[in-house]
Scaffold this motif. Sequence first.
Motif, PDB file in Angstrom:
ATOM      1  N   ILE A 154       0.853  -1.196   0.000  1.00  0.00           N
ATOM      2  CA  ILE A 154       0.000   0.000   0.000  1.00  0.00           C
ATOM      3  C   ILE A 154       0.883   1.238   0.000  1.00  0.00           C
ATOM      4  O   ILE A 154       1.824   1.347   0.787  1.00  0.00           O
ATOM      5  CB  ILE A 154      -0.911   0.014   1.237  1.00  0.00           C
ATOM      6  CG1 ILE A 154      -1.837  -1.211   1.227  1.00  0.00           C
ATOM      7  CG2 ILE A 154      -1.726   1.297   1.302  1.00  0.00           C
ATOM      8  CD1 ILE A 154      -2.594  -1.395   2.529  1.00  0.00           C
ATOM      9  N   GLY A 155       0.573   2.175  -0.876  1.00  0.00           N
ATOM     10  CA  GLY A 155       1.327   3.422  -0.914  1.00  0.00           C
ATOM     11  C   GLY A 155       1.039   4.270   0.304  1.00  0.00           C
ATOM     12  O   GLY A 155       1.913   4.513   1.136  1.00  0.00           O
ATOM     13  N   GLN A 156      -0.198   4.746   0.439  1.00  0.00           N
ATOM     14  CA  GLN A 156      -0.596   5.529   1.596  1.00  0.00           C
ATOM     15  C   GLN A 156      -1.833   4.916   2.238  1.00  0.00           C
ATOM     16  O   GLN A 156      -2.810   4.611   1.559  1.00  0.00           O
ATOM     17  CB  GLN A 156      -0.891   6.979   1.213  1.00  0.00           C
ATOM     18  CG  GLN A 156      -1.237   7.858   2.413  1.00  0.00           C
ATOM     19  CD  GLN A 156      -1.663   9.260   2.028  1.00  0.00           C
ATOM     20  OE1 GLN A 156      -2.846   9.528   1.838  1.00  0.00           O
ATOM     21  NE2 GLN A 156      -0.696  10.148   1.886  1.00  0.00           N
ATOM     22  N   PHE A 157      -1.791   4.754   3.555  1.00  0.00           N
ATOM     23  CA  PHE A 157      -2.925   4.269   4.328  1.00  0.00           C
ATOM     24  C   PHE A 157      -3.531   5.475   5.030  1.00  0.00           C
ATOM     25  O   PHE A 157      -2.887   6.127   5.850  1.00  0.00           O
ATOM     26  CB  PHE A 157      -2.460   3.224   5.346  1.00  0.00           C
ATOM     27  CG  PHE A 157      -3.567   2.347   5.853  1.00  0.00           C
ATOM     28  CD1 PHE A 157      -4.883   2.591   5.536  1.00  0.00           C
ATOM     29  CD2 PHE A 157      -3.277   1.261   6.667  1.00  0.00           C
ATOM     30  CE1 PHE A 157      -5.912   1.780   6.012  1.00  0.00           C
ATOM     31  CE2 PHE A 157      -4.285   0.435   7.149  1.00  0.00           C
ATOM     32  CZ  PHE A 157      -5.603   0.703   6.816  1.00  0.00           C
ATOM     33  N   HIS A 158      -4.796   5.752   4.718  1.00  0.00           N
ATOM     34  CA  HIS A 158      -5.460   6.974   5.164  1.00  0.00           C
ATOM     35  C   HIS A 158      -6.551   6.618   6.174  1.00  0.00           C
ATOM     36  O   HIS A 158      -7.472   5.868   5.858  1.00  0.00           O
ATOM     37  CB  HIS A 158      -6.051   7.674   3.934  1.00  0.00           C
ATOM     38  CG  HIS A 158      -6.721   8.968   4.229  1.00  0.00           C
ATOM     39  ND1 HIS A 158      -7.073   9.863   3.254  1.00  0.00           N
ATOM     40  CD2 HIS A 158      -7.111   9.537   5.389  1.00  0.00           C
ATOM     41  CE1 HIS A 158      -7.653  10.914   3.798  1.00  0.00           C
ATOM     42  NE2 HIS A 158      -7.691  10.737   5.092  1.00  0.00           N
ATOM     43  N   LEU A 159      -6.448   7.162   7.397  1.00  0.00           N
ATOM     44  CA  LEU A 159      -7.413   6.908   8.452  1.00  0.00           C
ATOM     45  C   LEU A 159      -8.095   8.214   8.840  1.00  0.00           C
ATOM     46  O   LEU A 159      -7.448   9.252   8.935  1.00  0.00           O
ATOM     47  CB  LEU A 159      -6.726   6.331   9.699  1.00  0.00           C
ATOM     48  CG  LEU A 159      -5.941   5.037   9.504  1.00  0.00           C
ATOM     49  CD1 LEU A 159      -5.133   4.743  10.753  1.00  0.00           C
ATOM     50  CD2 LEU A 159      -6.880   3.885   9.201  1.00  0.00           C
ATOM     51  N   GLY A 160      -9.414   8.157   9.072  1.00  0.00           N
ATOM     52  CA  GLY A 160     -10.090   9.381   9.475  1.00  0.00           C
ATOM     53  C   GLY A 160     -11.584   9.238   9.418  1.00  0.00           C
ATOM     54  O   GLY A 160     -12.137   8.162   9.618  1.00  0.00           O
ATOM     55  N   GLY A 161     -12.266  10.347   9.104  1.00  0.00           N
ATOM     56  CA  GLY A 161     -13.713  10.353   9.020  1.00  0.00           C
ATOM     57  C   GLY A 161     -14.281  11.629   9.601  1.00  0.00           C
ATOM     58  O   GLY A 161     -13.554  12.488  10.113  1.00  0.00           O
TER      59      GLY A 161
END
Length: 386
Positions: free
Chosen positions: A122-129
């Motif tokens: 995975i290049g970038q793992f993006h967490l949020g919401g």
Amino acid sequence: MNKKPIELSDLPPEMLQLLVEKCDFITRRRLRASSSLMYQVVNSTKLYIPLVKILHWNTGVLVELSVEPFKGNYILEFKKTPTGGTQISSNYREEILIEISDPMDEAIDFFRQMCLQKNVTIGQFHLGGVYIDTIDMKKLTQKLDGVLRESEIPVKIKSILCERIESEDLMWKIMDYCDKRLLKEMKVRRMFPDDDIFELFGKQDEIVKNLEKIEIECLCNVSDEDVLSLNASVISLKSDNFTVDLVYKLIEKFINRREDGSAFCIENSQKRNLDLGTIPPGFKKTDSTNEYKEYRNQLINTNHPTVYLRVREDRVRLQIGDTKKANFWIEDESDSDTSDDSDSIPGWDMDMDYDEYEGDFDPDDYDYENAFDQDYDYFDDDFFWD
């Protein structure tokens, strides 16, 4: 005499993998469905996913995977139904209903099948919401932690981005189970960056110290010793505690390494205390505005021998070389009384996002027939943008 034509199945596995690596997503899908041999070949071929997002809010969990750069994403949203099942909505497809099912379990299982594989990076793992329920976020963290703990394969991530304070525990958990050799970057930002203090140290210190890029947009609780212990070549931090002494030591450290494209941005959130009284030897003043002063230092015996230094009362930034390796600075230093200075220092006024990641993305690289509905084709050609 007519010779039998050569078929794909006649080629050795190594050559088949080389061919699959060059195929786009749709072609991989068709190859995978053509025979059991190609099914195995596609599943064993390395796959690079530029971006993976897991976002949680009050309506459910969203998992988003980039399909191909600039061509669109594969998006699934998992929501609870009134009858206690899961409604799965996807872009450009009809929704799916699964009875007696937990949306969070389905979302995590989707992530497991798509991303937690030995041949996937995975290049970038993006967490949020947005509108995150803290209890639900803890539940998501616990469930994903269980899946990662049971897996014999570490999740392979190059960079991780956390956008909400509620997602920080999940970020640290993922970092604990990731392949430490691959993880190179971390970025933390918040909707209200000054509301809470981010603790950079205390949970994954060894990982943090060995990252190559660190950007914390919110207030960070770090000491001078913490910052100096970082091995990152690109650092952007904001704290109440930063001192002029730290700045001098960082300038010396970065110049001694002479790494092309290395850079730091140190900001005192109290808007004071970083205006250097004495400029280090070798720097000559070049430009200035009402907001900052600029200096340059011509190093010798390097391919890109210029060190750029920008000094304000509350912020000091340094970059070595003219490359765009340090491409995520926040540029809010424009002076209304001066003209645009974007050309004064190469590479300072660039986009905040991470570099674009190149490589093929192939959600169809996994056995997904049993994921939700065995008769439902999640990877139909019409789903994706042309």
